[in-house]
Design an enzyme around this catalytic site. Structure first.
Site, PDB file in Angstrom:
ATOM      1  CB  VAL A 114      -5.750  -0.180   1.994  1.00 47.40           C
ATOM      2  CG1 VAL A 114      -4.916  -1.092   2.144  1.00 47.40           C
ATOM      3  CG2 VAL A 114      -6.654  -0.222   1.506  1.00 47.40           C
ATOM      4  N   GLY A 115      -4.774   0.461   5.078  1.00 50.96           N
ATOM      5  CA  GLY A 115      -4.148  -0.543   6.042  1.00 50.96           C
ATOM      6  C   GLY A 115      -4.215  -0.959   7.833  1.00 50.96           C
TER       7      GLY A 115
ATOM      8  CE  LYS B 156      -2.311   2.457   3.508  1.00 54.56           C
ATOM      9  NZ  LYS B 156      -1.596   3.602   2.817  1.00 54.56           N
TER      10      LYS B 156
ATOM     11  N   GLY C 132      -4.570   2.645  -1.595  1.00 53.12           N
ATOM     12  CA  GLY C 132      -5.569   3.326  -0.553  1.00 53.12           C
ATOM     13  C   GLY C 132      -5.200   3.949   0.453  1.00 53.12           C
TER      14      GLY C 132
ATOM     15  CD  GLU D  12       9.971  12.974  12.505  1.00 51.26           C
ATOM     16  OE1 GLU D  12      10.647  12.396  11.803  1.00 51.26           O
ATOM     17  OE2 GLU D  12       8.731  12.328  12.905  1.00 51.26           O
TER      18      GLU D  12
ATOM     19  CB  CYS E 295      12.699   9.494   8.964  1.00 51.52           C
ATOM     20  SG  CYS E 295      13.616   8.208   8.048  1.00 51.52           S
TER      21      CYS E 295
ATOM     22  CD  GLU F 155      12.795   4.996   8.733  1.00 54.39           C
ATOM     23  OE1 GLU F 155      12.439   5.566   9.515  1.00 54.39           O
ATOM     24  OE2 GLU F 155      12.285   5.080   7.345  1.00 54.39           O
TER      25      GLU F 155
ATOM     26  N   PRO G  18      -6.547   4.894   7.721  1.00 55.10           N
ATOM     27  CG  PRO G  18      -7.325   5.916   8.373  1.00 55.10           C
ATOM     28  CD  PRO G  18      -6.473   5.636   7.742  1.00 55.10           C
TER      29      PRO G  18
END
Length: 475
Positions: free
Chosen positions: A206-207, A170, A201, A378, A279, A245, A204
């Site tokens: 597909v993940g 995804k 997608g 961050e 990141c 990660e 909320p």
């Protein structure tokens, strides 16, 4: 306009189970440049079933077969490099030179690294009469971010495929074009049906469906720490492996024996790469407190050399990815001013002459203390904070005083000195004197920066299970 309305499942392009589309916005113009379909749990079910069927044979494929497949993917990827660079430029506003010079080649290098390592990778270890062997973990769900979209796809797909896993990807719905073309690359390379599947997608829907699916043996997620927590929660009921990660707030310790002008200049410039949307960005610069003014002046000169503009031009910084991201960065810049940090360069609002597009003024704060919001959170934008330290022990204490532990940086004129400081930093990867990336070295974090490692041979192990076969050899 790009219309990417089909998903790649079981070796074919298929329509979604429930038609629903999302406009994709070009962050440099704030205008739609295409559409994707948003998938559902039914699409995930179909992709998982395909991956499970494919695993029964691909999981037992020979190393030679997978080496041939990696060769085919590398060739197919190279044939689409320009298309991929154009996609990254459109979907996330990466400057053309960055898209073609970093985003696209980094992803290719993950496949080349896997291809180089696989021939000598050993699965088996004899332990007396016991055989300890490694096997592919099975079906892997992969949820990837928008900030380095191709790199984060490739650094998961390449090692998983190399060791014999099947997968469902995804990509980020914010930057989905490159993922769609990547699926076209996999199809052109002749990846067996069901080995690689892609469902577009949102998180909320597909993940969450991928994370919770009982037919998924492992989920590999790259994104925010907040998102990683949700993935882990969704995965908990099926006790699958969760590989993450996540975020970072990495310290760049500039020691007093460094070439100070060069070290500060390079640190500021490194923070601005990809509009600060990395990141592992060196977002906290630590300098001797007595040299704060000197560091601020160097930083101000460096920022003056940064050129912000349309990604089609020769610029250092394009826009940030979305209005949501732009507004978050603005609120944190305002918070830095409110909390009393010294605004060295940049500040709120858009750069002069760039009224359309999610452009941020490259910003540096000096005189920051490590308890300020801009030192804790961050920001994920072109915003650097400079923090002073009184002695080396305090510098290391400040560097480690964060919930994150993804990366660290040490600058010193004495490599032995740099190594000693690096040994005391609680982070998964530490670069000395701006050493270049090593895509064969493990990448991942301590603490809330995640668990597990990506890149190189370490990634192979993440996608494998260990099996002990007792009595394998005569006693």
């Amino acid at each position: 306009m790009r219309d990417y309305l089909d998903f790649y499942i079981d070796g074919a392009w298929v329509s979604p189970a429930q038609p629903k589309t999302l406009d994709v916005i070009d962050p440099s113009t704030e205008q739609p440049v295409g559409r994707i379909s948003l998938g559902s749990a039914a699409d995930v079910d179909r992709a998982v079933a395909a991956a499970q069927r494919a695993f029964s044979s691909f999981g037992r494929s020979s190393k030679a077969e997978r080496l041939d497949l990696l060769d085919a993917i590398i060739a197919a990827y190279k044939a689409r490099e320009k298309d991929l660079a154009d996609a990254v430029r459109e979907e996330m506003g990466a400057p053309s030179l960055l898209a073609s010079g970093a985003h696209v080649p980094f992803a290719l290098m993950h496949f080349e690294t896997a291809r180089k390592l696989l021939p000598d990778f050993s699965y088996d270890v004899d332990h007396g009469s016991t055989l300890i062997t490694k096997e592919p973990i099975g079906v892997v769900g992969m949820i990837t971010p928008w900030n380095w979209p191709l790199n984060q796809i490739a650094c998961k797909v390449a090692p998983a495929l190399a060791v014999g896993c099947t997968m469902i990807l995804k990509p980020s719905e914010v930057a989905p074009f490159s993922g769609q073309i990547f699926a076209e690359v996999m199809d052109a390379a002749g990846v067996p049906a069901g080995v690689f599947n892609m469902v577009q997608g949102d998180g909320p829907t597909v993940g969450a469906a991928i994370s919770a699916h009982p037919g998924v043996d492992m989920v590999s997620f790259t994104g925010s720490t907040r998102g990683g927590v949700e993935v882990a929660r969704n995965a908990a009921s099926t006790v699958k492996r969760v590989h993450q990660e996540l975020g970072g707030k990495s310290a760049n310790i500039i020691l007093d024996d460094a070439d100070f002008e060069s070290a500060v200049h390079q640190g500021v410039a490194a923070m601005m790469v990809n509009s600060g949307q990395s990141c592992n960005a060196p977002s906290r610069m630590l300098v001797p407190a007595a040299r704060m003014q000197e560091a601020s002046e160097i930083a101000k000169r460096t920022i003056a050399q940064q050129k912000v503009g349309a990604p089609t031009e020769e610029v250092n910084l394009g826009p940030v990815v979305s209005d949501v991201q732009w507004n978050r960065i603005q609120s944190l810049i305002e918070k830095g001013i409110e909390e009393g940090a010294d605004l060295v360069a940049g500040g709120p609002g858009k750069p002069e002459g760039l009224n359309q597009g999610y452009y941020v003024r490259p910003t540096v704060f000096g005189g920051v203390n490590n308890q300020m919001t801009i030192a804790r959170e961050e920001i994920f934008g072109p915003v650097l904070v400079i923090i002073g330290y009184d002695n080396e022990d305090q510098a290391i204490e400040i560097a480690n005083d964060t919930p994150y532990g993804l990366a660290g940086y040490v600058q010193s004129g004495d490599i032995g000195h740099a190594r000693d400081v690096a040994s005391r930093i609680r982070a998964g990867q530490v670069a000395l004197n701006y050493a270049p990336l090593d895509l064969a070295a493990p990448f991942g974090g301590y603490k809330q920066s995640g668990n597990g490692r990506e890149w190189g041979e370490h990634a192979f192990h993440e996608f494998m299970e260990a099996k002990a076969v007792l009595g394998y050899a005569p006693a």
